[in-house]
Enzyme design. Structure first.
Site, mmCIF file in Angstrom:
data_model
loop_
_atom_site.group_PDB
_atom_site.id
_atom_site.type_symbol
_atom_site.label_atom_id
_atom_site.label_comp_id
_atom_site.label_asym_id
_atom_site.label_seq_id
_atom_site.Cartn_x
_atom_site.Cartn_y
_atom_site.Cartn_z
ATOM 1 N NE ARG A 70 -4.222 0.142 1.655
ATOM 2 C CZ ARG A 70 -5.323 0.606 1.036
ATOM 3 N NH1 ARG A 70 -5.487 1.887 0.830
ATOM 4 N NH2 ARG A 70 -6.253 -0.227 0.623
ATOM 5 C CD GLU A 74 -7.072 2.832 6.498
ATOM 6 O OE1 GLU A 74 -7.827 2.585 5.539
ATOM 7 O OE2 GLU A 74 -6.074 2.156 6.750
#
Ligand code: FES
Ligand code: FES
Lengths: 763, 157
Positions: free
Chosen positions: A311, A716
């Site tokens: 990621r 997030e």
């Protein structure tokens, strides 16, 4: 309509009265035991002797188990089966559990755990990324490399090259409720586990495996966590497995909660990264190519490090069109806590890397850093020819151009920048700085099959609704948002919807509540279940009234059918009398995603969420101390399901991101022992660290992707807005040198680091 | 063992407990008043704040025996006859919580702070609120709504 209402958190009333129950608050049966781990204080070595007789003799102790005493090997890792519950022969980090004590009280267990005679013959410990690189200590055999175009050639041909290194520290989650789990043995060997976990299904699997039971005999429940932030995605497995194993061995209920210092020492944290970069820019400020090398300190076991490092790579472009890019990602194995999920899951590190490049290039080119960024933004939605990310996904929903403009206007950027320059010129000791950071964050689990969710909904004959789904509540407000979705489907007030604890016996085979996906996935699954029940009720009332089902209207707590108006309860009762099922499951899987991890290509994300922040700081050159004077944030939550909860996520995420990059410093000594294992030595943002002026707003607009009520995930992405504070500190530090030298500030930019950087400026 | 008697939320209680029992343990484990949370075990987070004879105290820093004879109020004792205290209402209305773990300590500290400033006739500025709460950690909210909640409650109290 309940959707989009700024309702309080579902448990707000319970929280303000102290009536909300966390795991440690649940009343225990009289014969319950309390567990504590005995830990290694050596980072790497061979267990030569473990004498537990003094532990066994300690007051209140009922059972003591080391690895060899277990009925079967117990693994607590999320995937790689490389984390034995208790050290087997070797210890791999200081803080690793070596044995477990069960006693009649929490304190008795803790006291006893200190009484072991453990002798470890030390082996060389690999603590830093340099040591790991030199020793070839890594996961996956070698680095993962993604190339788009020929980055080296593009950089070589560019007008300007910037290069450097950015160190990014790790971060302790410091969920205010420490890890906790409780096991209640049932009849016939069944096990009921109540845990503070973001991933009840994984806990169920780990417990079933450790007990040698089919998954159907293990039930895991979680009503709420006192904060998670990723730290309860896999790091609670050890406690849950321990309580279950001892409960099976003794036949007694067992509970374990980590003392705060143990929690710091045992559990994994955010991955620290070193990012080396080389980037080429044209005179026009457009990036031509960039090469990154990510050195990722993963700790002793694999845990979730591979998808975290992936990621980070997937966010190395952040908001920018980059014609040529190379990323080399080294997943390094060290004798430290196993780094794990933490809000953003590697994304923040990837974003910080390219933001540093942009900031550095703006300095070198003498351009305004925001102007430089805007020149490199992806094409704005609706783009006739959408750009593609380096990994090949079309960017169809990019809105940072307009969002940035709105933010800068509202925050009066141009005038303030000029005012700050003038103010700085008249100061001797202080300098102010201003920094900007945009974020574009990809939403979906990159492991595509995790993008699924289930729900279970019952309607009772009094019109009350029982709601259950696979998502877990850790404070983010998921339960309330999903209840709002259910209430909207039935046209009833949210108060008619009873939210219930996440429970593997109600909704099975769930994914972790992670990747910001909670309301996207579970909201859709719940909507599907409610729609199913509503359709059945409508069908029945339609046949009673000789109308079509779509002419039956559910609104305002009532159901309108033909000329008749029923309360929702009456409608439910009529359906029951008509022998119509008022219970349904719902299921959802995210459409249109496909990701080839090996090639680093595809469409890993269903959509992108955006935001931008502008932060102003003041720095004192004598001490390196600083204050955040003002922060302005505009954040994209799509068509928000609950603006109050979303704004709360943004405020909290920003402050947590600022903490990561400024004051939160983890320090290991040369022997690999973590020295910052309590809030006395590890500085979490406190009241005084909050920006003096804090303006947070939602950028409202429907998500072009067909998400639940066109909302966007918000858990997030806001964390990365904290990067603007690091940029602001860098700007202020540069001002001490009259802007001649680029400060290249590492994170966390503690006052010590800032002071050192100021000294460098002043030469 | 120590004989401990005190008034907790208006009720007289009496227990015989080990000498080393902390007030936080006494409340949570012996009286089952679990609204008082333990977040750090080492007097740094403020989740365990209760009132002892009208003053905010971190109950993990005090022995139960040290509160012998005292009058203790916990988060469970704040609402009167089902009516929330204005501080509780304010945290609810101003979204002053997320996971809720810090909330009881924040509310108990907030009540004490507002009462003290009122009694001393001092103005409770935003800066004062922040300063007073330096010993209370919240990991979720970023503090913004907690400050708002306390300001709102101060106006209602
Ligand atoms: S538990 Fe008492 S201050 Fe943290
Ligand atoms: S609301 Fe979670 S710690 Fe404050």
């Amino acid at each position: 309509m309940s959707v989009a209402d700024p309702l309080p958190h579902d448990s707000a009333r319970l929280h303000v009265t102290g009536a909300a129950r966390y795991v440690d608050d649940i009343p225990l049966p009289a014969n319950a035991l309390h567990l504590a781990f005995g830990l290694s204080d050596v980072a790497h070595g061979v267990i030569e002797a473990l004498d537990l007789s003094a532990v066994r003799a300690s007051d209140g102790v009922v059972e003591v188990l080391a690895a060899g005493d277990l009925a079967r090997p117990a693994d607590v890792s999320p995937s790689a089966h490389d984390e034995p519950l208790l050290a087997e022969g070797r210890v791999h980090y200081a803080g690793q559990p070596v044995f477990v004590v069960a006693a009649t009280s929490h304190r008795a267990a803790r006291v006893a755990a200190r009484r072991a005679a453990l002798r470890v013959a030390p082996l060389p410990a690999i603590l830093t990324v340099d040591e790991a690189l030199a020793a070839g200590s890594r996961f996956e055999g070698g680095p993962v490399v993604w190339d788009k175009g020929d980055a080296e050639a593009a950089i070589a041909a560019a007008d300007l090259v910037v290069e450097g290194t950015l160190e990014l520290g790790g971060q302790e989650h410091f969920y205010l409720e420490g890890q906790a789990a409780l096991a209640l043995p049932g009849e016939g060997g069944e096990m009921h586990v109540i845990a503070s976990t973001q991933h009840p299904t994984e806990v169920q699997h780990k417990v079933a495996h450790a007990l040698g039971l089919p998954q159907a005999m293990v039930r895991v429940e979680c009503r709420r966590m006192g904060g998670g932030f990723g730290g309860k995605e896999s790091q609670g497995n050890a406690l849950a497995v321990a309580v279950a194993v001892v409960a099976q061995a003794t036949g007694r209920p067992c509970k374990m909660r980590y003392d705060r210092d143990d929690d710091f020492l045992i559990t994994g944290k955010r991955h620290d990264f070193r990012i080396d970069y080389r980037a080429g820019f044209g005179r026009d400020g457009r990036i031509r190519g960039v090469a990154f090398r990510h050195l990722v300190r993963c700790g002793w076991s694999q845990d979730l490090s591979l998808p975290v490092a992936d990621r980070a790579m997937l966010h190395a472009d952040n908001a920018y069109r980059i014609p040529a890019m190379r990323i080399e990602s080294h997943r390094l194995r060290t004798n430290t806590q196993s780094a794990t999920a933490f809000r953003g899951f590697g994304g923040p590190q990837g974003v910080a890397g390219i933001e540093r490049v942009m900031d550095h290039a703006a300095h070198a080119l003498g351009l305004d850093p925001i102007e430089l960024r805007r020149r490199n933004y992806y094409a704005e939605m609706p783009a006739p020819r959408p750009d593609r990310t380096p990994y090949g996904q079309e960017v169809r929903d990019f809105i940072l151009g307009g969002l940035t403009e709105k933010l800068l206007d509202g925050a009066d950027y141009a005038a303030r920048r000029a005012e700050i320059a003038a103010w700085n010129a008249g100061q001797r000791v202080l300098r102010r700085g201003i920094g900007f950071a945009p974020v574009k964050f990809g939403i979906s689990f990159t492991l595509s099959h995790l993008n699924q969710a289930g729900a279970l909904v019952h309607v009772y004959t009094d019109g009350s609704v029982h709601l259950n789904h696979g998502g877990t509540e850790m404070g983010q407000g998921l339960f309330q948002k999903v209840a709002q979705v259910a209430a909207a489907e039935f046209g009833v007030p949210v108060s008619a919807v009873r939210i219930t604890a996440t429970d593997t016996a109600k909704v099975p085979n769930t994914s972790a509540t992670a990747a910001s996906s909670g309301s996207d996935l579970n909201g859709m699954a719940v909507q599907a279940a409610c729609a199913e029940i509503r359709a059945r009720m409508a069908g029945h009332l339609a046949s009673l009234h000789q109308i079509t089902p779509d002419a039956v209207v559910f609104a305002g707590g009532a159901v309108q059918a033909g000329g008749a108006r029923y309360s929702f309860a009456e409608a439910a009762t009529l359906a029951w009398q008509g022998r119509v099922s008022l219970s349904a499951t719902g299921f959802y899987r995210t459409p249109d995603i496909a990701w080839d991890r090996a090639r680093g290509e595809g469409r890993p994300f269903y959509y992108f969420a955006h935001g931008a922040a502008l932060t102003e700081v003041v720095v004192d050159r004598l001490t390196g101390e600083y204050r955040i004077l003002r922060a302005d944030i505009l954040h994209d939550a799509g068509a928000s399901l609950n603006p109050a909860l979303d704004i709360g996520q943004i405020e909290g995420g920003y402050v947590q991101g600022v903490g990561w990059l400024t004051t939160e410093e983890l320090v290991w000594d040369n022997a690999g022992r973590l020295r910052t294992h309590a809030p006395s030595t590890y500085k979490i943002p406190a009241f005084g660290d909050r920006p003096a002026v804090f303006n947070v707003a939602l950028h409202q607009g429907a998500n072009p992707a067909a998400t639940i009520h066109r909302s966007k995930a918000v858990g997030e992405p806001p964390l990365m807005l904290g990067i603007s504070a690091l940029m602001a500190l860098s700007d202020a530090v540069a001002a001490f040198g009259g802007g001649r030298v680029y400060p290249a500030l590492d994170a966390p930019a503690t006052p010590e680091r800032v002071l050192a950087a100021v000294e460098r400026m002043r030469g | 063992m120590a004989q401990v008697s005190m008034t907790v939320n208006g009720k007289a209680v009496k227990r015989s407990v080990p000498d080393t029992t902390l007030l936080s343990e006494f409340l949570r484990e012996h009286l089952r008043l679990t609204g008082t949370h333990v977040g750090c075990d080492t007097s740094q987070c403020g989740a365990c704040v209760v009132h002892v004879d009208g003053r905010a105290v971190k109950s993990c820093t005090m022995l139960a025996a040290g509160a012998d004879g005292a009058s203790v109020v916990t988060i469970e004792g704040l609402a009167k006859d089902g009516a929330l205290h204005p501080m509780q209402t304010a945290f609810n209305d101003n979204h002053g919580l997320q996971c809720g773990f810090c909330t009881p300590g924040m509310i108990m500290s907030g009540v004490d702070m507002v009462a003290r400033y009122k009694a001393e006739g001092r103005e409770l500025t935003e800066a004062a609120i922040r300063h007073e709460l330096e010993g209370n950690i919240c990991r979720c909210t970023g503090y913004h709504n907690i400050v708002k909640s306390i300001q709102d409650a101060a106006a209602r109290m």
